[in-house]
Design an enzyme around this catalytic site. Structure first.
Site, PDB file in Angstrom:
ATOM      1  N   LYS A   1      30.388   5.801  13.490  1.00  0.00           N
ATOM      2  CA  LYS A   1      29.177   5.556  12.622  1.00  0.00           C
ATOM      3  C   LYS A   1      28.291   4.484  13.353  1.00  0.00           C
ATOM      4  CE  LYS A   1      30.747   7.185   8.097  1.00  0.00           C
ATOM      5  NZ  LYS A   1      32.131   7.147   8.361  1.00  0.00           N
TER       6      LYS A   1
ATOM      7  N   GLU B   1      40.196  -0.632   4.755  1.00  0.00           N
ATOM      8  CA  GLU B   1      40.747   0.494   5.556  1.00  0.00           C
ATOM      9  C   GLU B   1      41.673   0.116   6.714  1.00  0.00           C
ATOM     10  OE1 GLU B   1      37.575   2.814   7.513  1.00  0.00           O
ATOM     11  OE2 GLU B   1      39.205   4.285   8.318  1.00  0.00           O
TER      12      GLU B   1
ATOM     13  N   HIS C   1      36.893   5.707   8.923  1.00  0.00           N
ATOM     14  CA  HIS C   1      35.809   5.842   8.222  1.00  0.00           C
ATOM     15  C   HIS C   1      34.701   4.557   8.459  1.00  0.00           C
ATOM     16  CE1 HIS C   1      33.302   7.353   4.708  1.00  0.00           C
ATOM     17  NE2 HIS C   1      33.347   6.085   4.156  1.00  0.00           N
TER      18      HIS C   1
ATOM     19  N   PHE D   1      32.197   7.544  -2.392  1.00  0.00           N
ATOM     20  CA  PHE D   1      31.871   6.963  -3.599  1.00  0.00           C
ATOM     21  C   PHE D   1      32.677   7.845  -4.878  1.00  0.00           C
ATOM     22  CE2 PHE D   1      27.533   4.969  -2.477  1.00  0.00           C
ATOM     23  CZ  PHE D   1      28.130   4.050  -1.938  1.00  0.00           C
TER      24      PHE D   1
ATOM     25  N   CYS E   1      31.183  10.812   0.170  1.00  0.00           N
ATOM     26  CA  CYS E   1      30.960  10.635   1.638  1.00  0.00           C
ATOM     27  C   CYS E   1      32.534  11.178   2.166  1.00  0.00           C
ATOM     28  CB  CYS E   1      30.887   9.201   1.981  1.00  0.00           C
ATOM     29  SG  CYS E   1      29.407   8.742   1.428  1.00  0.00           S
TER      30      CYS E   1
ATOM     31  N   HIS F   1      25.718   6.835   8.907  1.00  0.00           N
ATOM     32  CA  HIS F   1      26.507   7.332   8.096  1.00  0.00           C
ATOM     33  C   HIS F   1      25.882   8.575   7.463  1.00  0.00           C
ATOM     34  CE1 HIS F   1      29.453   8.080   5.109  1.00  0.00           C
ATOM     35  NE2 HIS F   1      29.453   7.089   4.302  1.00  0.00           N
TER      36      HIS F   1
END
Lengths: 420, 82
Positions: free
Chosen positions: A342, A321, A310, A408, A170, A347
């Site tokens: 998002k 974050e 994010h 990831f 991502c 996403h």
């Protein structure tokens, strides 16, 4: 190191997203706080543990001629549509070299995808099992390869300086933008078309993401499920689409009198080395990426007024974050209006960094931060100014913004942009 | 029952239209697949597989190279169909 003596600017933007078939309609949706998340009506969705997603607002089949579309994976179709918009927006037409504005060997393309042509792979496996090997499409390999969106954009525009595909789940789309900046800074190219694309709305990825407990299984109305920073968030909503920008050396842009959206200051990178999928809970890796960004650019934290987080709407990720931002920025975080787009787009995995870069560039250009949808009760661990309810004006003068993307594998990318 | 030459041209025209988007009336025996009809080597494999199915013939990979024009394919199918 201060690399800003070779400034890089954004001269074009393009997107196809769950909110609209281009960057203007996407921006309109973002500012209005519109959700692109809907119930999946396909028959295959009935048995799945998750039956919602944010599909693109305009099907690529409405735009691309069918003979071309059938040779392209959906992710490459999105990329091509977004890249062509960005290319035209930057004032280019035809292939590089045709109009004398940029030489083919000075044009690059860096377009990322998190998981490549997954729907092509799975559909062709169905063909293999149901109809036999002779019927497997001869286009399968060039369609499923993860560099297919980049390669097709490069072909379409005639990019000969280099075509690349960073893959970091991502974070891929943001890494592509960062790579493009480096291509220009190191003198490999004058112009680079860069961003990310993803098309993974298919029962297998949905089942897989659901089984790893990454997707929300909420029974709320679809448009209320993606809720970054809200106390009741419980996972992300899968989206699809592409966001692509044209980056250009400031010198090259000035020479041809191009419209300039903003400057790209650079990227900060790091890796968590913590867990293959779990975010590092203190935000150590994200903080390191941001620190690297601050040390390698002339970004003054006092100029930061906006960040596109994010924030995927997962319990651990959203908090880590903000902790990282607070750790590095301290009191400067208090003048940063944070948007989690998002909440509206879902996403987009490898497309997220591209679409959110488009959103960040437009936020600076229009001096407006989009709202974060569904933020009814702020998680008390989120010690930051999240834009909620309505879009917010960002003020006058020279302003800067961050765009965060994590993937990831523990990949962390922080990009920085500034008005010119 | 074996297809006639006209039926084969018409069938190939539909296949090429489906794969390359060329109007059916433009698919004529003298036309080259690659030079005139925008059928590259990968798409040619699709044309061949679709033709095999439609006309009940087998066209081995080695023979595909010999099929430069629509007429070549028509002759091949006439000579190999049951």
């Amino acid at each position: 190191m201060n690399a800003t003596h070779h400034p890089v600017v954004v001269t074009g933007i393009g997107a196809t997203t769950p909110l609209g078939g281009d960057s203007a309609s996407t921006w309109e949706g973002l500012v209005a706080g519109r959700s692109g998340v809907k119930a999946l009506e396909q028959e295959w969705a009935a048995e799945l543990p998750v039956r919602i997603a944010a599909s693109v607002a305009v099907e690529p089949s409405e735009i691309l001629p069918r003979p071309q579309a059938r040779k392209l994976d959906r992710s490459a179709q999105f990329a091509l549509i977004a890249a062509r918009e960005a290319w035209a927006d930057a004032g280019y037409e035809g292939k590089a070299g045709e109009n004398g504005l940029v030489d083919p060997d000075r044009l690059g393309a860096v377009v990322a995808s998190g998981i490549g042509g997954v729907t092509t792979l799975l559909d062709q496996y169905d063909v293999l099992r149901e109809k036999g090997p002779r019927r497997v499409s001869p286009h399968t390999v060039p369609m499923l390869m993860p560099n297919s969106p980049a390669a097709n954009v490069g072909l379409d525009l005639g990019a000969q300086a280099g075509v690349h595909t960073p893959v970091s789940a991502c974070a891929s789309g943001a890494e592509a933008i960062g790579y493009a900046v480096e291509m220009i800074r190191t003198g490999r190219a004058d112009v680079v078309v860069a961003g990310g694309s993803e098309a993974a709305i298919h029962p297998l990825p949905i089942a897989a993401f659901a089984n790893m407990m990454a997707l929300s299984k909420s029974e709320r109305a679809p448009e209320e499920v993606s809720r970054p920073f809200d106390k009741t968030r419980d996972g992300f909503v899968l989206g699809e689409g592409a966001g692509i920008i044209v980056l250009e050396s400031a010198e090259h842009a000035a020479k041809r009198g191009a419209k300039v959206y903003c400057e790209v200051l650079g990227q900060g990178l790091s890796a968590d080395a913590h867990h293959i999928t779990q975010p590092e809970p203190t935000g150590r890796g994200i903080a390191a990426a941001l620190q690297n960004l601050l040390e390698s650019t002339d970004l003054d934290p006092a100029e930061l007024v906006h960040a596109n987080a994010h924030a995927t709407s997962t319990p651990l990720g959203d908090v880590g974050e903000i902790k990282a931002l607070r750790k590095v920025l301290g009191a400067d975080l208090d003048h940063i209006a944070i948007s989690a787009t998002k909440s509206m787009t879902g996403h987009l995995l490898g497309g997220a960094g591209g679409v959110e870069t488009v959103a960040t560039v437009l936020a600076l250009y229009h001096r407006t931060a989009p709202p974060t949808l569904n933020l009814d009760e702020l998680d008390e661990e989120v010690d930051a100014d999240i834009v909620r309810g309505q879009a917010r004006p960002l003020g006058e003068g020279r302003i800067a913004a961050l765009n965060n993307s994590f993937g990831f594998g523990g990949h962390n990318v922080v990009l920085a942009f500034r008005t010119v | 029952m074996a297809a006639t030459k006209e039926e084969i041209v018409a069938g190939l025209a539909e296949i090429v239209n489906e794969i390359a988007g060329i109007p059916v009336e433009d698919v004529q025996p003298e036309k080259s697949f690659t030079d005139d009809l925008d059928v590259d080597s990968l798409s040619m494999v699709e044309v061949v597989v679709a033709a095999e199915e439609r006309f009940g013939v087998k066209i081995p990979d080695d023979d595909v190279k010999g099929l430069k024009t629509v007429g070549d394919a028509v002759d091949y199918i006439i000579n190999h169909q049951d």
